[in-house]
Motif scaffolding. Structure first.
Motif, PDB file in Angstrom:
ATOM      1  N   TYR A 220      94.077   3.094 -55.482  1.00  0.00           N
ATOM      2  CA  TYR A 220      93.541   3.839 -54.117  1.00  0.00           C
ATOM      3  C   TYR A 220      91.956   4.092 -54.276  1.00  0.00           C
ATOM      4  O   TYR A 220      91.184   4.083 -53.654  1.00  0.00           O
ATOM      5  CB  TYR A 220      94.607   4.571 -53.490  1.00  0.00           C
ATOM      6  CG  TYR A 220      93.987   5.351 -52.482  1.00  0.00           C
ATOM      7  CD1 TYR A 220      93.795   4.923 -51.174  1.00  0.00           C
ATOM      8  CD2 TYR A 220      93.688   6.679 -52.709  1.00  0.00           C
ATOM      9  CE1 TYR A 220      93.234   5.668 -50.333  1.00  0.00           C
ATOM     10  CE2 TYR A 220      93.251   7.574 -51.784  1.00  0.00           C
ATOM     11  CZ  TYR A 220      93.069   7.184 -50.600  1.00  0.00           C
ATOM     12  OH  TYR A 220      92.443   7.891 -49.570  1.00  0.00           O
ATOM     13  N   GLN A 222      90.236   3.945 -56.893  1.00  0.00           N
ATOM     14  CA  GLN A 222      88.968   2.932 -57.345  1.00  0.00           C
ATOM     15  C   GLN A 222      88.551   2.202 -56.109  1.00  0.00           C
ATOM     16  O   GLN A 222      87.192   1.970 -55.850  1.00  0.00           O
ATOM     17  CB  GLN A 222      89.678   1.915 -58.398  1.00  0.00           C
ATOM     18  CG  GLN A 222      88.480   1.005 -59.087  1.00  0.00           C
ATOM     19  CD  GLN A 222      87.499   1.879 -59.443  1.00  0.00           C
ATOM     20  OE1 GLN A 222      87.441   2.797 -60.225  1.00  0.00           O
ATOM     21  NE2 GLN A 222      85.900   1.196 -59.272  1.00  0.00           N
ATOM     22  N   ARG A 223      89.471   1.695 -55.291  1.00  0.00           N
ATOM     23  CA  ARG A 223      89.014   0.985 -54.149  1.00  0.00           C
ATOM     24  C   ARG A 223      88.111   2.034 -53.072  1.00  0.00           C
ATOM     25  O   ARG A 223      86.977   1.469 -52.560  1.00  0.00           O
ATOM     26  CB  ARG A 223      90.462   0.621 -53.127  1.00  0.00           C
ATOM     27  CG  ARG A 223      90.805  -0.498 -53.791  1.00  0.00           C
ATOM     28  CD  ARG A 223      91.879  -1.224 -53.079  1.00  0.00           C
ATOM     29  NE  ARG A 223      92.795  -0.413 -52.441  1.00  0.00           N
ATOM     30  CZ  ARG A 223      94.031  -0.412 -53.137  1.00  0.00           C
ATOM     31  NH1 ARG A 223      94.329  -0.879 -54.116  1.00  0.00           N
ATOM     32  NH2 ARG A 223      94.967   0.594 -52.850  1.00  0.00           N
ATOM     33  N   LYS A 224      88.493   3.171 -53.039  1.00  0.00           N
ATOM     34  CA  LYS A 224      87.752   4.141 -52.154  1.00  0.00           C
ATOM     35  C   LYS A 224      86.267   4.493 -53.054  1.00  0.00           C
ATOM     36  O   LYS A 224      85.288   4.531 -51.983  1.00  0.00           O
ATOM     37  CB  LYS A 224      88.502   5.498 -51.908  1.00  0.00           C
ATOM     38  CG  LYS A 224      87.914   6.670 -51.234  1.00  0.00           C
ATOM     39  CD  LYS A 224      88.533   7.650 -50.925  1.00  0.00           C
ATOM     40  CE  LYS A 224      87.996   8.816 -50.036  1.00  0.00           C
ATOM     41  NZ  LYS A 224      89.035   9.949 -49.915  1.00  0.00           N
ATOM     42  N   THR A 226      84.639   2.352 -54.938  1.00  0.00           N
ATOM     43  CA  THR A 226      83.864   1.153 -54.689  1.00  0.00           C
ATOM     44  C   THR A 226      83.412   1.102 -53.224  1.00  0.00           C
ATOM     45  O   THR A 226      82.297   0.597 -53.194  1.00  0.00           O
ATOM     46  CB  THR A 226      84.750  -0.178 -55.164  1.00  0.00           C
ATOM     47  OG1 THR A 226      85.505   0.108 -56.519  1.00  0.00           O
ATOM     48  CG2 THR A 226      84.038  -1.246 -55.113  1.00  0.00           C
ATOM     49  N   GLN A 227      84.198   1.253 -52.374  1.00  0.00           N
ATOM     50  CA  GLN A 227      83.793   1.202 -50.906  1.00  0.00           C
ATOM     51  C   GLN A 227      82.570   2.147 -50.770  1.00  0.00           C
ATOM     52  O   GLN A 227      81.578   2.002 -50.055  1.00  0.00           O
ATOM     53  CB  GLN A 227      84.785   1.412 -50.079  1.00  0.00           C
ATOM     54  CG  GLN A 227      84.591   1.338 -48.411  1.00  0.00           C
ATOM     55  CD  GLN A 227      85.838   1.691 -47.630  1.00  0.00           C
ATOM     56  OE1 GLN A 227      86.904   2.099 -48.255  1.00  0.00           O
ATOM     57  NE2 GLN A 227      85.549   1.592 -46.472  1.00  0.00           N
ATOM     58  N   GLN A 578      89.531  -3.879 -43.993  1.00  0.00           N
ATOM     59  CA  GLN A 578      89.619  -5.124 -44.954  1.00  0.00           C
ATOM     60  C   GLN A 578      90.645  -6.297 -44.455  1.00  0.00           C
ATOM     61  O   GLN A 578      90.511  -7.284 -44.747  1.00  0.00           O
ATOM     62  CB  GLN A 578      89.566  -4.677 -46.342  1.00  0.00           C
ATOM     63  CG  GLN A 578      91.030  -3.992 -46.423  1.00  0.00           C
ATOM     64  CD  GLN A 578      91.286  -3.579 -48.015  1.00  0.00           C
ATOM     65  OE1 GLN A 578      90.486  -3.927 -48.733  1.00  0.00           O
ATOM     66  NE2 GLN A 578      92.202  -2.675 -48.229  1.00  0.00           N
TER      67      GLN A 578
END
Length: 676
Positions: A220, A222-224, A226-227, A578
């Motif tokens: 979570y 890492q996705r945040k 990256t976004q 997404q």
């Protein structure tokens, strides 16, 4: 922008206008069929250049402060806007089509599709706000008279206590239904969790559970991260607006504040200018008026003597409607400048004109034949432009909030090509009525409904249709700008009236409608807009004679559907995630209209579903079921509308042009093949 920046923009705009005026004579030359494409290209280029110039003049007029310069800019702005409309009309005549493909011209001129949008002059809304408020007050009073009177015996009379108890019962019942729905969902989730526990799923040791939680949490984060990095990159390259809110001292706030300050300065300078006009005119009338009068007498006397010496008789004095004695001095034109001396020169001309009119011998102007007024007394105060309290109209008008379109300006409307009526043709759900309402909103126009369904039972009798059309057009002129809408326009021109609609008598205003349209002059800001999805059942001759322009609305393509899906979903307060693939929705909705897309979105995004978005993200698949229940625009329906359109006058010309082009291309290929 500073004053110097606006001055530089004015200088460059003036040069561009001179270049465009040099290109104008080339458009008047006759072109052969071979040169048609090059002529269309030049016409399209000129159209885009004038659009850009219109934006420049709009910005300058909105922010310039000097009163005399703003008057010049206003004339230039209106003239350029009129020229844009004229070039659009020329494009229709050149392409023999209401829609144009300007992709190649945009590419060659290094422009974007945004440059095709016709700008809305800012002075429309700023200058007509008070007029719209007054008209809204008049319409509110008018509509209040149309409200039906409710008899006291129609509803049961309840005491205050009984009414409160009734409301409490209804509210308890509503809360009970909601509680039952929520409890049903909770019981289903508990049952599902119980089955999972009994089956022995997801039995982890302490270490395995900790590792699983760590994986989920790190994923979570890492996705945040990256976004956020992607958004930062998109903001850096200018693909997204900055997320940081602009502070009170930010660039945008300063620019907006500067624009508002300049508008205040415009009002102050305009007030000073008007005072200077009055003082200058009084001064010229008192000081130079007697000398000017004597000088004019001598000039006119000399003119009469010279004409008598040349022709042997004294000429007639020029009529006041033609300008009086100003025709004698027509070669003298006022110059334009920006100082007090120029003001004196301009006002001196006004004083001279007043003296000329005073010197003119009294003559009664010729009477002009007026349109027969069927309601000279029945409309009461509505009959004259000086009226302040118009009586009820047969069709309900709707006041629009803001004026924002070229046709909303009286000056532009008087100069532009006169279009009295338009017919919008397209399948149901294309947004035809929405376009009519958009026209009303953008022009600040009143809305009159002359649809056959709305006229049933109103003004019955043999002369009822004539009186109905007369009253509507009379009120529309009084409250102009006005839009008269006819929904299901094919019914007014039925080839054969269906039995179930004979009582409605949809064709009763057919003849009177055509006559009323012919009486509209260039000064009347009244337009008739019809909408239909079944033009095939109407008489082609009558329909085309009544509606000067016919626009065929095609079903939305992929790009349009993508914008529709995204805009309508965001309008419900849902941001793209997404899990939501807008591109896929645009592809699977091929053939569906904007109305179908809106219905599918409303069916999915209910109030309850919106409350669940934080726990359950919106999925693409949720829209497929409601969309599949709706009927798309089938190819047979679309081809039928196209076949009908090519039977209209403009469609016939377009079809002939396409056939000639195909024949010429085939002949060229055959000639090349023969040479080989």
């Amino acid at each position: 922008m500073s004053e110097a920046a606006y001055q530089r923009l004015w200088d460059s705009s003036h040069l561009i206008l001179e270049e465009l005026l040099d290109q104008e004579p080339l458009l008047g030359e006759a072109v052969s069929e071979r040169e048609r494409q090059s002529f269309q290209y030049r016409l399209s280029s000129l159209y885009l250049y004038y659009l850009g110039l219109l934006r420049r003049f709009d910005t300058l007029y909105d922010q310039m402060v000097q009163p005399q310069k703003r008057r010049l800019l206003r004339r230039l702005l209106d003239s350029v806007a009129c020229r844009v409309l004229e070039l659009k009309d020329d494009l229709v005549r050149a392409d023999l089509c209401e829609t144009h493909c300007l992709d190649q011209v945009l590419q060659d001129l290094k422009l974007t599709p945004a440059d095709l949008e016709v700008p809305i002059p800012k002075y429309f809304e700023l200058e007509r706000s008070s007029t719209l408020k007054e008209r809204e007050h008049v319409l509110t009073e008018l509509l209040s008279r149309l409200k039906p009177e409710i008899s006291e015996g129609s509803f049961p009379i309840l005491s205050r206590t009984e009414a409160i108890m009734l409301l409490q019962k209804a509210e308890r019942a509503r809360q009970g239904r909601l509680r039952a729905i929520f409890m049903r969902e909770i019981r289903k989730e508990e049952e599902r969790d119980r089955k999972i526990w009994e089956e022995g799923r997801f039995k982890f040791s302490q270490d395995e559970a900790a590792i699983t939680i760590q994986k989920v949490w790190k994923g979570y984060l890492q996705r945040k991260r990256t976004q956020q990095d992607r958004r930062t990159e998109m903001e850096f390259i200018g693909m997204l607006p900055s997320a940081s809110p602009a502070g009170p001292v930010g660039t945008r706030s300063q620019a907006s504040l500067g624009a508002d300050v300049r508008r205040l300065r415009q009002a102050e300078k305009e007030e000073e200018f008007q005072l200077a006009v009055v003082k200058t005119r009084d001064h010229l009338r008192e000081v130079e008026g007697p000398d000017t009068k004597e000088k004019m007498k001598e000039q006119i006397r000399q003119w009469f003597i010279e004409c008598h010496a040349l022709t042997g008789r004294f000429p007639d004095y020029p009529d006041e409607s033609l300008g009086g004695s100003s025709l004698i001095f027509a070669d003298k034109t006022p110059e334009q400048s920006f100082d007090s001396e120029t003001l004196k020169m301009e006002e001196r001309k006004e004083v001279e004109q007043e003296i000329r009119i005073q010197k003119k011998a009294g003559k009664k102007p010729g009477k002009k034949k007026k349109e027969k007024d069927l309601t000279p007394d029945s409309l009461g105060p509505m009959a004259s432009p000086d009226s302040t309290s118009p009586p009820p109209a047969p069709c309900r008008p709707l006041a629009a909030p803001t004026p924002s379109s070229l046709s909303g300006s009286p000056d532009i409307h008087a100069m532009a090509p006169l279009i009295r009526s338009i017919l919008l043709v397209g399948p149901s759900g294309m947004g035809k009525k929405m376009l009519v309402k958009a026209v009303c909103t953008e022009t600040g126009a009143n809305f009159f409904d002359l649809s056959p369904e709305n006229l049933q039972g109103k003004y019955p009798g043999k002369t009822g249709g004539q009186m109905l059309v007369h009253v509507v057009f009379k009120v529309a002129r009084y409250l102009q700008p006005s839009v008269i809408w006819i929904g299901n326009a094919e019914k007014t021109f039925y080839k054969r009236v269906p039995k179930e609609e004979e009582e409605m008598d949809p064709k009763r205003i057919k003849k009177d409608l055509t006559k009323a349209l012919r009486l509209l002059s260039p000064g009347d800001r009244v337009i008739l807009i019809g909408t239909t999805d079944r033009p095939q059942v109407a008489e082609m001759k009558g329909l085309c004679r009544t509606y000067e322009r016919i626009l065929l609305l095609p079903r939305p393509d992929y790009a349009s559907r993508y914008v529709l899906w995204r805009h309508m979903i965001e309008a419900q307060g849902v941001q793209g995630t997404q899990h939501l693939d807008i591109s896929a929705l645009a592809k699977v909705s091929d053939g569906y209209t904007a109305g179908c897309i809106l219905q599918a979105i409303q069916a999915v995004l209910t109030e309850r579903r919106l409350l669940q978005l934080s726990k359950r993200p919106l999925l693409t698949s949720e829209f497929l079921g409601p969309l599949a229940k709706l009927d798309p625009v089938y190819r047979e329906e679309e081809e039928s509308l196209k076949d009908w359109y090519f039977k209209t006058p403009l469609g016939k010309k377009r079809m002939k042009l396409l056939k000639d082009q195909d024949a010429a291309e085939e002949a060229k290929l055959a000639k090349e093949k023969k040479k080989k």
